[in-house]
Design an enzyme around this catalytic site. Structure first.
Site, short mmCIF file in Angstrom:
data_model
loop_
_atom_site.label_atom_id
_atom_site.label_comp_id
_atom_site.label_asym_id
_atom_site.label_seq_id
_atom_site.Cartn_x
_atom_site.Cartn_y
_atom_site.Cartn_z
N GLU A 121 4.34 -3.81 12.37
CA GLU A 121 3.34 -2.76 12.14
C GLU A 121 2.15 -3.45 11.50
OE1 GLU A 121 4.68 0.49 13.86
OE2 GLU A 121 2.80 0.34 12.78
N CYS A 154 -3.13 1.65 6.58
CA CYS A 154 -3.40 1.15 7.94
C CYS A 154 -3.91 2.28 8.81
CB CYS A 154 -2.22 0.41 8.55
SG CYS A 154 -0.67 1.13 8.23
N ASN A 168 0.81 -1.23 0.00
CA ASN A 168 0.00 0.00 0.00
C ASN A 168 0.83 1.27 0.00
OD1 ASN A 168 0.78 -0.27 2.69
ND2 ASN A 168 -1.10 0.65 3.46
N GLU A 193 8.05 3.15 13.97
CA GLU A 193 8.85 3.51 12.81
C GLU A 193 8.98 5.03 12.81
OE1 GLU A 193 6.79 0.99 9.55
OE2 GLU A 193 8.83 0.29 9.93
C1 UN1 Z 1 0.38 2.88 6.12
O1 UN1 Z 1 -0.79 2.99 5.80
O2 UN1 Z 1 0.91 1.76 6.25
O3 UN1 Z 1 -0.12 8.67 7.86
C2 UN1 Z 1 1.28 4.04 6.28
C3 UN1 Z 1 -0.24 8.10 6.78
C4 UN1 Z 1 0.98 7.85 5.93
C5 UN1 Z 1 1.57 6.51 6.22
C6 UN1 Z 1 0.60 5.37 6.18
N1 UN1 Z 1 1.96 8.88 6.18
O4 UN1 Z 1 -1.33 7.73 6.37
#
Ligand code: UN1
Length: 494
Positions: A249, A283, A151, A463
């Site tokens: 994660e 996520c 993603n 992270e």
């Molecule tokens: C992810 O969806 O794994 O804050 C990372 C955010 C992005 C990173 C998402 N800077 O949605």
């Protein structure tokens, strides 16, 4: 890059020892992008071997010199940004503005971690004994295995590689089989930046157990994994069995809380961006809207109006707001959960189905979906969907909103819309999340702050930010006794 795209091992692009390749496709059109090496355990052994060999000289290269190479990598990525973004959008599907953001996040991380080359501060403390110095420094771990999702096919490899490299580790990257080409382009930029052979290795493959060979390899010190809760659980078990460190994660079930005093226009924009940006495949995506009953109908009406303006299609088209899902399996997964929502009694107010006609015929599209009258016990309110599906849950006050927010197994990102600073401060303390936003949606973390979550979202690591340095290094405490006599800590106190 040439087709087929090879693995990158010990500074060379080499075909898989299996002799096999697999294809990567555009999820908006179904077109084949390229063939990539379909690796086996032997390739993984080669890559770990190369990383192991490179470790001794890489860890001895002064950190500011390593930092300079990361700056070169940032410059390469910056120079190629538009080409990389287009390629990323073709392979992963997110709309081009977001594709550019994905590359920019990698650039930001390269510059940020490059700077850490001159800032690897440790601790100096007074010893409890005279004529004795005491300090602590960071040391690299060795070979690090990076298992990355589709993603954020450029940003997440960058989030993991750059802190690992600046600390003096070498890496083996195993990208998702959905987005190997973007990973190869990332590694190519690092090669062009002058990262020495063996320091960064890439092993692509479609076999589900390829990642496990990396996790179980005796010469790998740490696995950094981003992906699903189920796979993360298996990685953790394998890592534990092989006495490995592991940073996970995993999922999210993020919510936006909207109170009755909120600026609703602002909230609608944040909700649409967080729920339907990246087609909900972050996520950090917002999949629950927890709203005060006094403004619920007004908010939902405005939201539906705004959702009506969303154009779903090929992310390379600048008119498009929402791209495809990554593959058909994901379309089916999202559709199945939508049906569960309907069976459980939630009210479907928009979308709810795949899009399969006309411009959508050859891609994996799903209509932006809104469920109303959702209750916290419904599966759509609890399980990660990873698609453009938003559930509205009505509450009576902030306390109840916080309780509903905290009722899920995940704890990644939460957001609150309110004009009341006291409520905001209270929520910041009470929300069970690794990331909290006030008057902004649930997506949009920046590279210099820690990223990650609590509960089943992860295993305590973060992270990005300074926190990433902790994941990718070990502390070494050093005592130098220059008294010329035996001094016993805790005993010789005078
Ligand atoms: C992810 O969806 O794994 O804050 C990372 C955010 C992005 C990173 C998402 N800077 O949605």
């Amino acid at each position: 890059m040439e087709n087929p795209v090879h693995n990158f091992i010990g500074g060379k692009w080499v075909p898989s020892r299996s002799g096999k390749t697999f294809e990567t496709r555009n999820p908006a059109t179904g077109a084949v992008i390229t063939q990539c090496a379909d690796s086996n355990a032997e390739d993984m052994n080669d890559a770990v071997g190369a990383a192991h060999k490179a470790f001794e000289s890489w860890r001895r290269l002064p950190a500011p010199r390593r930092g300079e190479l990361l700056f070169r990598a940032a410059e390469r990525l910056f120079h190629e940004k538009e080409t990389l973004a287009r390629s990323l959008t073709s392979e992963m599907g997110k709309v081009l503005v977001e594709g550019r953001g994905d590359i920019q996040e990698a650039i930001d991380m390269a510059y940020y971690m490059g700077g850490e080359g001159r800032r690897q501060f440790g601790h100096i403390a007074p010893s409890e004994l005279p004529n004795k110095s005491a300090y602590a420094i960071r040391e690299p771990l060795g070979v690090i295995g990076l298992i990355t999702p589709w993603n954020f096919p450029m940003a997440i490899p960058a989030w993991k590689s750059f802190p690992a490299l600046i600390m003096g580790n070498t890496v083996v990257l195993k990208p998702s089989p959905e987005t190997p080409y973007t990973a190869a382009l990332f590694v190519k930029c690092l090669e062009e930046a002058g990262i020495p052979p063996g320091v960064v290795n890439l092993v692509m493959g479609s076999a589900p157990d390829l990642g496990a060979t990396l996790v179980k390899h005796p010469e790998v010190a740490l696995i950094s994994f981003t992906g699903s809760k189920v796979t993360g659980g298996k990685v953790a078990v394998d890592a534990a069995t092989h006495y490995k460190q592991v940073a996970l994660e995993l999922g999210g079930k993020n919510a936006i809380l909207v109170m009755e005093d909120a600026d609703l226009e602002l909230a609608v924009e944040g909700i649409v961006w967080s729920a339907f940006g990246t087609s909900g495949q972050r996520c950090t995506a917002c999949s629950r809207l927890i709203v005060h009953r006094e403004v619920k109908e007004k908010l939902v009406t405005r939201l539906l109006d705004r959702m009506n303006t969303l154009r779903v299609g090929n992310g390379l088209d600048p008119e498009i707001d929402v791209g495809p899902l990554i593959n058909q399996t994901q379309v089916e997964h999202v559709h199945a959960l939508v049906k569960v929502g309907q069976t459980e009694g939630a009210q479907l107010r928009a979308g709810g189905h795949p899009l399969t006609e006309g411009p959508h015929a050859s891609g994996h599209f799903f209509a932006p979906t809104l469920f109303d009258n959702v209750t916290p016990s419904m599966r759509i309110a609890k399980e990660e969907i990873f698609g453009p599906v938003l559930s509205v849950l009505e509450v009576n006050n902030l306390e109840e909103a916080i309780k509903v927010n905290n009722s899920v197994e995940y704890g990644l990102s939460s957001s609150l819309y309110t004009q009341d600073v006291n409520r905001a401060q209270h929520a910041i303390r009470e929300l069970d999340s690794g990331i909290v936003y006030i008057n902004a949606g649930t997506i949009g973390s920046e590279v210099h702050l820690p990223f990650g979550g609590i509960k089943n979202t992860g295993n305590g690591h973060r992270e990005a930010g300074q926190a990433a340095l902790d994941t990718f290094s070990e502390w070494k405490s050093i005592y130098v006794d220059y008294s010329g006599r035996l001094q016993r800590a805790q005993i010789d106190t005078n």
